[in-house]
Scaffold this motif. Structure first.
Motif, mmCIF file in Angstrom:
data_model
loop_
_atom_site.group_PDB
_atom_site.id
_atom_site.type_symbol
_atom_site.label_atom_id
_atom_site.label_comp_id
_atom_site.label_asym_id
_atom_site.label_seq_id
_atom_site.Cartn_x
_atom_site.Cartn_y
_atom_site.Cartn_z
ATOM 1 N N TYR A 49 0.861 -1.182 0.000
ATOM 2 C CA TYR A 49 0.000 0.000 0.000
ATOM 3 C C TYR A 49 0.898 1.233 0.000
ATOM 4 N N GLY A 50 0.293 2.369 -0.150
ATOM 5 C CA GLY A 50 1.033 3.621 -0.087
ATOM 6 C C GLY A 50 0.155 4.712 0.479
ATOM 7 N N TYR A 51 0.644 5.949 0.364
ATOM 8 C CA TYR A 51 -0.118 7.110 0.834
ATOM 9 C C TYR A 51 -0.207 8.139 -0.281
ATOM 10 N N CYS A 52 -1.311 8.847 -0.266
ATOM 11 C CA CYS A 52 -1.524 9.939 -1.213
ATOM 12 C C CYS A 52 -1.673 11.241 -0.444
ATOM 13 N N VAL B 187 -3.804 4.167 0.487
ATOM 14 C CA VAL B 187 -4.257 3.639 -0.799
ATOM 15 C C VAL B 187 -3.503 2.357 -1.136
ATOM 16 N N LEU B 188 -4.231 1.341 -1.573
ATOM 17 C CA LEU B 188 -3.633 0.059 -1.924
ATOM 18 C C LEU B 188 -2.817 0.181 -3.202
ATOM 19 N N GLY C 58 -3.717 -5.875 -1.002
ATOM 20 C CA GLY C 58 -3.279 -4.711 -1.756
ATOM 21 C C GLY C 58 -2.669 -5.017 -3.102
ATOM 22 N N ASP C 59 -2.428 -6.289 -3.387
ATOM 23 C CA ASP C 59 -1.712 -6.669 -4.608
ATOM 24 C C ASP C 59 -2.675 -6.968 -5.749
ATOM 25 N N VAL C 60 -2.137 -6.952 -6.973
ATOM 26 C CA VAL C 60 -2.859 -7.486 -8.116
ATOM 27 C C VAL C 60 -2.601 -8.990 -8.177
ATOM 28 N N SER D 245 3.446 7.871 -2.311
ATOM 29 C CA SER D 245 4.635 7.143 -1.863
ATOM 30 C C SER D 245 4.240 5.684 -1.624
ATOM 31 N N TYR D 246 5.011 4.745 -2.168
ATOM 32 C CA TYR D 246 4.713 3.310 -2.063
ATOM 33 C C TYR D 246 5.974 2.560 -2.458
#
Length: 494
Positions: free
Chosen positions: A406-409, A422-423, A475-477, A448-449
């Motif tokens: 995951y990351g952040y926006c 955000v994933l 969070g992954d595809v 950032s991720y």
């Protein structure tokens, strides 16, 4: 998994084994008075290293002195006495209903004297009626896999192999049905999807807020994992753990075990401390520890992960809780692990830190919705965290590096939000080339991720320690995609 059951009959004449021996030979009396000659051909399938663990007591079935004496169910780990060769005389894959012989390390066979009704021994040199068992799954049919619950039934009388009180003493062959004392979890069978290399853990957290765990069975790529931590188990008003319905957990646990993957409940989680910390206070800790052990055993899980992230509510009470939990769990063969991070390390003693079977470092959230834009999980941060815990005296092979899926926006994050969690898969859906970077600055937003290259580098680093941990698998595809983070980790491990 096959969805049919092969029906077989164990016939009481020498000619009944024609399909096994390709010859019909006269019946003969046996030295031990057994009437049922069941000698098999050399074409039968033999699997070595198979173990049986009681479901009720989590004790491994063992042959005293590795053969030659009684069969017992006292061990909490599977060592030489608890590993057997299973000879499937039907050939092919081991399936529910197959007829088998079980031999100990000395080559002596399990024997139910008189076909059942008394103690079981592993002291026979014969392959006759008293040594012949039928292996049956507790539920379902078809192929038997690691983690399945099975029973062993004597062929001649229909008695079930039974560990009195679920383990702790001698094993008998007098069970009338496949009940709690007769239920055994099988392990050591060949796996069609082997986990990553031995010694390198790949631990994935799977939260319970993305749908039922049963629905995740077809989505999780168990072949690329060694452990799954189900998040989060929280106490109700009386300290009883709540995670998911028992049937939902059973579906997921059985699927994981079939692929050689261990499943732990993860206690607490960030923000869940009010649902856990009251119950490890001195007046409640003993009952709470018993509740945790009972929850794990009753749901056929493999250990306990503790993710308490409230350092101001830890201290001496937490240290005592962990000591009591380990004291109850370890004799049952249940590891106790912990998710840790430098910012909260003052909440536990170094002695407690070093007592866990392994720790997983939450090496992320250096920045987030509570800060301005910045790298939330850099490679250099991982190096610093690993060194910190090694300097704390934790052995390298017990230090597992945590990485984010995951990351952040920050900025124009959508839905009127100026910052958000955000994933990875959602970042990728918006920016198809996101896999090739750790940072995006576009459309008035900054993200950032960890992209593929950083995950591969971190995996190479984690291989020098005890493995890698993932928050969170959702969070992954799909791992069928070249852009999958789990696929990148798996590729870096091999």
């Amino acid at each position: 998994m096959l969805h049919f059951e092969r029906s077989r009959m164990f016939l009481r004449t020498a000619c009944s084994v024609l399909f096994l021996t390709s010859a019909c030979t006269p019946a003969s009396s046996s030295p031990d008075g057994q009437d049922d000659a069941t000698e098999t051909s050399s074409g039968a399938l033999v699997t070595s290293g198979v173990s049986f663990k009681t479901v009720l007591g989590n004790r491994y079935v063992g042959a005293q002195n590795n053969g030659g004496g009684a069969v017992i169910a006292t061990a909490t780990t599977a060592q030489a006495w608890e590993k057997f060769s299973v000879d499937d005389i039907n050939g092919g894959a081991l399936e529910s209903g197959d007829t088998i012989f079980i031999s100990a390390g000395t080559g002596q066979y399990f024997q139910a004297a008189n076909g059942g009704g008394s103690t079981l021994n592993a002291a026979s040199s014969n392959r006759l009626g008293w040594e012949t068992f039928r292996i049956v799954k507790q539920s379902g049919s078809g192929a038997i896999a690691n983690g399945d619950i099975v029973g062993l039934q004597t062929v001649t009388t229909g008695h079930w192999v039974s560990a009195e009180n679920g383990g702790g003493g001698t094993v008998f062959a007098y069970g009338a049905a496949l009940g709690p004392w007769e239920q055994l979890t099988i392990s050591g069978l060949p796996s069609s999807q082997p986990p990553p290399p031995s010694g390198t853990r790949v631990v994935g957290y799977l939260p319970n807020w993305y749908g039922s765990y049963a629905s995740w069975v077809s989505k999780v790529d168990f072949a690329k994992l060694t452990h799954v931590n189900l998040a989060f188990a929280l106490g109700d008003a009386n300290g009883r753990l709540q995670l998911a319905p028992a049937s939902d957990l059973a579906t997921f646990v059985n699927a994981a075990h079939a692929r050689g993957v261990k499943v732990f409940p993860s206690l607490c989680g960030g923000g869940g401390d009010s649902r856990i910390t009251p119950f490890y206070q001195p007046d409640k800790v003993d009952a709470f520890v018993d509740e945790i052990i009972n929850f794990v055993v009753s749901n056929n899980m493999d250990g306990i992960d503790v993710d308490v992230e409230a350092p101001d509510r830890m201290g001496a009470a937490y240290d005592t809780f962990i000591a009591k939990l380990i004291a109850k769990a370890r004799p049952r063969g249940l590891p106790v692990t912990a998710a840790v991070s430098q910012w909260m390390q003052y909440g536990m003693s170094d002695t407690t830190l070093r007592s866990f079977d392994f720790i997983t470092i939450m090496s992320y959230d250096n920045a987030g919705t509570w800060t301005g834009p910045g790298e939330h999980s850099s490679y250099s941060q991982a190096v610093t965290a690993l060194s910190y815990y090694e300097n704390k005296g934790v052995p390298r092979n017990k230090i597992v590096l945590g990485v984010p899926f995951y990351g952040y926006c920050w900025g124009n994050c959508g839905n009127g939000q100026s910052s958000s969690y955000v994933l990875y898969k959602d970042i990728l859906a918006r920016y198809p080339n996101a896999w090739n970077s750790d940072w995006i600055n576009a459309d008035g937003a900054q993200y950032s991720y960890n992209g593929l290259a950083t995950l591969r580098s971190k995996t190479a680093l984690a291989k020098q320690y005890g493995g890698i941990m993932i928050w969170e698998l959702a969070g992954d595809v799909s791992t069928s995609s070249d852009q999958s983070l789990l696929r990148a980790i798996d590729g870096a491990l091999h």
